[in-house]
Design a protein around this motif. Structure first.
Motif, PDB file in Angstrom:
ATOM      1  N   GLN A 210      21.867 -62.297  21.000  1.00  0.00           N
ATOM      2  CA  GLN A 210      21.902 -63.593  21.698  1.00  0.00           C
ATOM      3  C   GLN A 210      22.276 -63.396  23.169  1.00  0.00           C
TER       4      GLN A 210
ATOM      5  N   SER B 290      19.638 -55.775  17.126  1.00  0.00           N
ATOM      6  CA  SER B 290      20.912 -56.323  16.667  1.00  0.00           C
ATOM      7  C   SER B 290      21.339 -55.695  15.349  1.00  0.00           C
TER       8      SER B 290
ATOM      9  N   ARG C  40      29.191 -58.580  16.422  1.00  0.00           N
ATOM     10  CA  ARG C  40      28.546 -58.983  17.682  1.00  0.00           C
ATOM     11  C   ARG C  40      28.030 -57.762  18.452  1.00  0.00           C
TER      12      ARG C  40
ATOM     13  N   PHE D  13      12.778 -69.285  17.657  1.00  0.00           N
ATOM     14  CA  PHE D  13      14.224 -69.348  17.432  1.00  0.00           C
ATOM     15  C   PHE D  13      14.838 -70.442  18.311  1.00  0.00           C
TER      16      PHE D  13
ATOM     17  N   LYS E 178      21.927 -58.809  11.304  1.00  0.00           N
ATOM     18  CA  LYS E 178      21.307 -59.219  10.042  1.00  0.00           C
ATOM     19  C   LYS E 178      21.391 -58.122   8.981  1.00  0.00           C
TER      20      LYS E 178
ATOM     21  N   TYR F 160       8.069 -64.657  25.302  1.00  0.00           N
ATOM     22  CA  TYR F 160       9.108 -64.305  24.327  1.00  0.00           C
ATOM     23  C   TYR F 160       8.516 -64.345  22.916  1.00  0.00           C
TER      24      TYR F 160
ATOM     25  N   PRO G 182      15.521 -58.790  15.567  1.00  0.00           N
ATOM     26  CA  PRO G 182      16.701 -58.609  14.700  1.00  0.00           C
ATOM     27  C   PRO G 182      16.360 -58.412  13.225  1.00  0.00           C
ATOM     28  N   TYR G 183      15.080 -58.659  12.849  1.00  0.00           N
ATOM     29  CA  TYR G 183      14.727 -58.633  11.426  1.00  0.00           C
ATOM     30  C   TYR G 183      13.834 -57.463  11.017  1.00  0.00           C
TER      31      TYR G 183
ATOM     32  N   ASN H 191      11.930 -65.791  13.132  1.00  0.00           N
ATOM     33  CA  ASN H 191      12.775 -66.917  12.776  1.00  0.00           C
ATOM     34  C   ASN H 191      12.269 -68.095  13.579  1.00  0.00           C
TER      35      ASN H 191
ATOM     36  N   LEU I 294      19.348 -62.251  25.191  1.00  0.00           N
ATOM     37  CA  LEU I 294      18.440 -63.352  25.534  1.00  0.00           C
ATOM     38  C   LEU I 294      19.011 -64.156  26.705  1.00  0.00           C
TER      39      LEU I 294
HETATM   40  C1  LIG Z   1      15.271 -64.388  16.323  1.00  0.00           C
HETATM   41  C2  LIG Z   1      16.721 -64.218  16.590  1.00  0.00           C
HETATM   42  N1  LIG Z   1      17.118 -63.643  17.717  1.00  0.00           N
HETATM   43  C3  LIG Z   1      18.411 -63.459  17.999  1.00  0.00           C
HETATM   44  C4  LIG Z   1      19.398 -63.873  17.128  1.00  0.00           C
HETATM   45  C5  LIG Z   1      20.823 -63.680  17.530  1.00  0.00           C
HETATM   46  O1  LIG Z   1      21.468 -62.755  16.737  1.00  0.00           O
HETATM   47  P1  LIG Z   1      22.759 -61.964  17.167  1.00  0.00           P
HETATM   48  O2  LIG Z   1      23.235 -62.540  18.469  1.00  0.00           O
HETATM   49  O3  LIG Z   1      23.737 -62.174  16.067  1.00  0.00           O
HETATM   50  O4  LIG Z   1      22.332 -60.550  17.336  1.00  0.00           O
HETATM   51  C6  LIG Z   1      19.036 -64.486  15.925  1.00  0.00           C
HETATM   52  C7  LIG Z   1      20.064 -64.965  14.988  1.00  0.00           C
HETATM   53  O5  LIG Z   1      19.835 -65.801  14.141  1.00  0.00           O
HETATM   54  C8  LIG Z   1      17.660 -64.664  15.642  1.00  0.00           C
HETATM   55  O6  LIG Z   1      17.228 -65.246  14.516  1.00  0.00           O
END
Ligand SMILES: Cc1ncc(COP(=O)(O)O)c(C=O)c1O
Length: 398
Positions: free
Chosen positions: A102, A238, A248, A126, A241, A168, A205-206, A175, A105
């Motif tokens: 996050q 990340s 964090r 997202f 997940k 993006y 992240p997935y 998500n 981003l």
């Molecule tokens: C697509 C996407 N990006 C970023 C994040 C942020 O995740 P984190 O800050 O926990 O790495 C999420 C969390 O739900 C997400 O779904």
């Protein structure tokens, strides 16, 4: 006198999803609404061991202020981790550690977006990204997707028309879409970046959460096959997940110039990501526990995804349409209106809450032109029995 907040807040509102979450405290509710991993999947023993080692082996590094770019041993471990995922040439100094992806981003927003700049996102995407980029004054353009991810022919037209600051994408198990961008489209996206000189942000992240065969390589891993594309690519990763969102720990791999600006902005924001969390993550990766952790989460979430798909077919039949996700945490579905049933996922969500089951309507995930028939169901936190119970309740609510 009322407080005078910054103008930038005029562009964002509290998320509709947060409002819904207030209802989730109802006793007995089965929730498919969250985006969280299952806390039962956390490798508590492994993290305990790693944090103990972080304190005993390098207490100075784990508890002191640290470099804004990130804790050296973690950057090395992340570079090696990326190599296991096909991105073999990411040197430790080509990535910075961020406070969750996050923050990566947010740093992209801070470094790249001036008020009025255009940014292309997927429709749907997202929610927190929509909010974050809008906070910096972005005008978001929504590119349509199908089961194979963003429609690249439409995306190219939008890039040519709007000349965005960047695009993006969540190419792997998005998500909320759960969609997997096809290999052909991945190559097209990279070629488009070069042709139109457009920065692409790959949020990933997935990508490690696949249930069968490994998905197509990330845009980052594919970038050496498209000359010039690596200089136009920012990749966000990340541990949230797959290991723990509470740590964090996220990271960003980007061209040197962009990383330098992002590091400068991060310095003013949080100085650095928690050194204790970084040292713990470094020890965890060094201990070699990640492959087994990934095996576990893939297996458990894979079983839950299959159970949810089968239950949705059984209980809702042709009133709902979806593509079975091959990874990630989400089903993205549409109400079809078959047999005179509702096509409004917002109404359906209210009726579902009355039946003690929750999901998120899809509309807030669109930066423009929401599809009101869509909804997102997470299969991550309920076990198979709860999934079956919850979906049976959805059948009653329809
Ligand atoms: C697509 C996407 N990006 C970023 C994040 C942020 O995740 P984190 O800050 O926990 O790495 C999420 C969390 O739900 C997400 O779904």
């Amino acid at each position: 006198m009322p407080l005078q907040f910054a103008d930038r807040l005029n562009n964002v509102e509290t998320s509709a999803i947060r409002e819904l979450f207030k209802l989730l405290g109802k006793p007995g509710i089965v929730s498919f609404a969250g985006g969280f991993p299952d806390p039962a999947m956390f490798d508590v023993e492994g993290i305990k061991e790693a944090s103990g080692k972080a304190l005993s082996e390098e207490p100075g590094g784990a508890l002191q202020y640290g470099a804004t770019e990130g804790y050296g041993p973690l950057r090395e471990q992340l570079s090696a981790f990326m190599a296991t995922k096909g991105a073999k040439d990411v040197a430790p100094d080509q990535l910075i550690v961020t406070t969750g992806s996050q923050q990566a981003l947010d740093l992209l927003g801070k470094t790249m977006i001036s008020p009025g700049d255009k940014v292309i996102v997927e429709g749907p995407t997202f929610l927190a990204t929509i909010q974050c980029f809008r906070l910096y004054g972005a005008e978001l353009i929504s590119a349509p997707i199908d089961a194979n991810g963003v429609k690249t022919d439409e995306l190219e037209k939008l890039i040519a028309q709007h000349k965005p600051k960047f695009v993006y994408l969540i190419p792997t198990f998005g998500n909320p879409s759960g969609a997997l961008l096809s290999l052909e489209r991945r190559k097209q996206v990279l070629a488009m970046a070069v042709k139109h000189n457009t920065l692409i942000v790959e949020d990933d992240p997935y990508g490690d959460l696949y249930f069968g065969e490994a998905p197509s390589p990330s845009l980052l891993a594919l970038s050496p096959t498209v000359p010039g594309s690596r200089e136009l690519l920012a990749h966000c990763g990340s541990l949230s997940k797959v290991l723990s969102p509470g740590l964090r720990v996220g990271w960003m791999i980007a061209p040197a110039e962009l990383l330098a600006k992002a590091t400068m902005c991060k310095q003013f924001s949080d100085a650095h990501t928690s050194t204790f969390a970084q040292a713990t993550a470094a020890q965890y990766l060094k201990a070699g526990r990640m492959p087994n952790t990934l095996k576990n989460v893939r297996k458990v979430y894979g079983e839950r995804a299959l159970a949810m798909g089968a239950a949705l077919k059984r209980e809702l039949g042709d009133a709902i349409a979806f593509t079975q996700p091959q990874g990630g945490l989400f089903f993205w579905a549409s109400l079809t209106g078959a047999n005179g049933k509702s096509k409004d996922a917002g109404d359906f969500a209210k009726k579902a809450i009355e039946q003690l089951v929750a999901f998120v309507p899809g509309a807030p995930f669109y930066a423009a032109n929401p599809d009101l028939a869509t909804l997102r169901l997470s299969f991550a936190t309920a076990d198979v029995a709860k999934i079956e119970e919850g979906v049976a309740r959805l059948g009653k609510a329809l």
